[in-house]
Design an enzyme around this catalytic site. Structure first.
Site, short mmCIF file in Angstrom:
data_model
loop_
_atom_site.label_atom_id
_atom_site.label_comp_id
_atom_site.label_asym_id
_atom_site.label_seq_id
_atom_site.Cartn_x
_atom_site.Cartn_y
_atom_site.Cartn_z
N ASP A 69 -7.94 -26.99 29.69
CA ASP A 69 -7.61 -27.96 29.34
C ASP A 69 -6.35 -29.40 28.88
OD1 ASP A 69 -10.34 -28.52 28.56
OD2 ASP A 69 -10.33 -27.82 26.59
N LYS B 58 -7.86 -35.00 32.49
CA LYS B 58 -8.77 -35.92 31.12
C LYS B 58 -8.28 -37.60 30.57
CE LYS B 58 -12.36 -33.30 30.47
NZ LYS B 58 -13.63 -32.94 28.79
N MET C 52 -9.55 -35.85 17.45
CA MET C 52 -10.12 -36.50 18.86
C MET C 52 -10.28 -38.29 18.23
SD MET C 52 -11.29 -34.29 21.60
CE MET C 52 -13.03 -34.04 20.82
#
Length: 370
Positions: A148, A169, A280
């Protein structure tokens, strides 16, 4: 051998249709030239050829072509001569993961070529908080790691293999990046690699871990999972905030700031003895606080803390309330990965000044001591 040169797929399609309609039958070798790229197919039966499809691969406008057949089989070649198993690609040129051919008839722990997948939680960011199993896996020089974007540099430095990819991302392209992750995993296990999906925190706590397990099953692989220390609990602890405390909070709720397709998830109604931990969500902080006040009944003076990069050498913690925390976060340039804690527990371990007031703003700055 037939050589055909054209500048458009339309011309190529028309020529192939003529071949099909002509008396020419059986197998033939031919070369198809199209705008500088080439496809070389041997022994194709022209009488069963159905179509030639073109898709835009990426921003550089390189091309991908698929030769399709009436019976459902296919042959595909690109400039890199790498079969994808799918003629459907997105704007990044990534094949649709739902159209990739399974590599086993039913999910197996390990493919015949030794290909397999492990979802591994890296915890909040401190290598010392990795599980022993996670550390041993990351020290294997033969694995392929797909990480990630927010996995800390300190964790990445533990990885022994040079075969490492990091997800792209960035805001606005999470779905495209997820498809790229699936494509990397698919190619890795197809080559017989042990693919480690390195995820921040715990894979199954707002980390799409369950979604990825289901997707990899579709590829023909049953994933193994190595749990990680979730930031939902470790980040508040590292910021000196107990998520429960007798007489202050008797329940904890974990929430995400982003729902599916970038929507806002349903809000939890206010309860005085409740702690809410948001993961998040720092990118939506101002909107989140306003919605909690307007729609969920939170008093505007409800304490709020944000722990940025928990467990890393540059960890920071800022404290305020529903009204002040958005501005405090902006003034201190708080960025992901950050964990937001809402509730009276924020002030439990904070020492008051001589006037009896709890501190606000930046209360913990590890960066200053580096």
């Amino acid at each position: 051998v037939i050589i055909f040169i054209t500048s458009s797929t339309t011309g190529l399609q028309n020529y192939l249709h003529l071949l099909i309609k002509s008396k020419m039958r059986g197998s033939s070798s031919f070369i198809l030239m199209l705008q500088g790229s080439f496809i070389f197919a041997v022994g194709l039966r022209l009488d069963s050829l159905a179509f030639v499809a073109q898709t835009t691969r990426n921003r550089q406008r390189s091309r991908r072509f698929t030769l399709g057949y009436k019976d459902g089989s296919r042959v595909e070649r690109t400039k890199s001569s790498e079969p994808t198993g799918s003629s459907i690609t997105n704007e990044w040129g990534i094949p649709d993961s739902n159209t990739l051919e399974p590599l086993a008839p039913s999910p197996v722990n390990e493919l015949p070529n030794k290909g397999k997948v492990t979802l591994l939680g890296s915890g909040p960011g401190d290598p010392d908080l990795l599980t022993m199993k996670a550390y041993r896996l990351l020290q294997d020089p033969n694995i392929m790691v797909i990480a990630d974007r927010l996995v800390s540099k300190e964790i990445m430095d533990v990885i022994a293999t040079k075969d490492v990819k990091t997800a792209r991302k960035l805001p606005g392209c999470s779905e495209l990046a997820q498809e790229e992750i699936y494509w990397w995993v698919y190619k890795g296990i197809k080559k017989g690699k042990h693919v480690v999906r390195l995820k921040i925190g715990d894979p199954f706590v707002f980390g799409r871990g369950g979604e990825e397990v289901l997707k990899f099953r579709r590829f023909g692989v049953e994933s193994s999972v190595v749990p990680g220390v979730s930031a939902a609990f470790s980040a508040p602890l590292l910021g000196s905030i107990p998520v429960t405390h007798r007489g202050v909070s008797n329940q904890v709720v974990m929430c995400t700031g982003y729902g599916r397709n970038n929507t806002s998830p349903d809000l939890i109604r206010y309860h005085e003895e409740q702690t809410i931990v948001f993961l998040m969500a720092v990118g939506k902080l101002r909107d989140l606080c306003q919605r909690l006040i307007d729609l969920a009944g939170y008093p505007s003076k409800t304490p709020v803390a944000i722990i940025e990069r928990a467990g890393c050498p540059d960890q920071r913690t800022v404290v305020g309330n529903m009204e002040t925390i958005p501005t405090i976060a902006e003034e201190n340039n708080i960025k992901p990965p950050s964990t937001i804690v809402v509730g009276k527990v924020v002030n439990v371990l904070l020492e008051a000044d001589e006037a009896g007031k709890k501190p606000i703003g930046l209360v913990q700055n590890f960066t200053a001591s580096l």
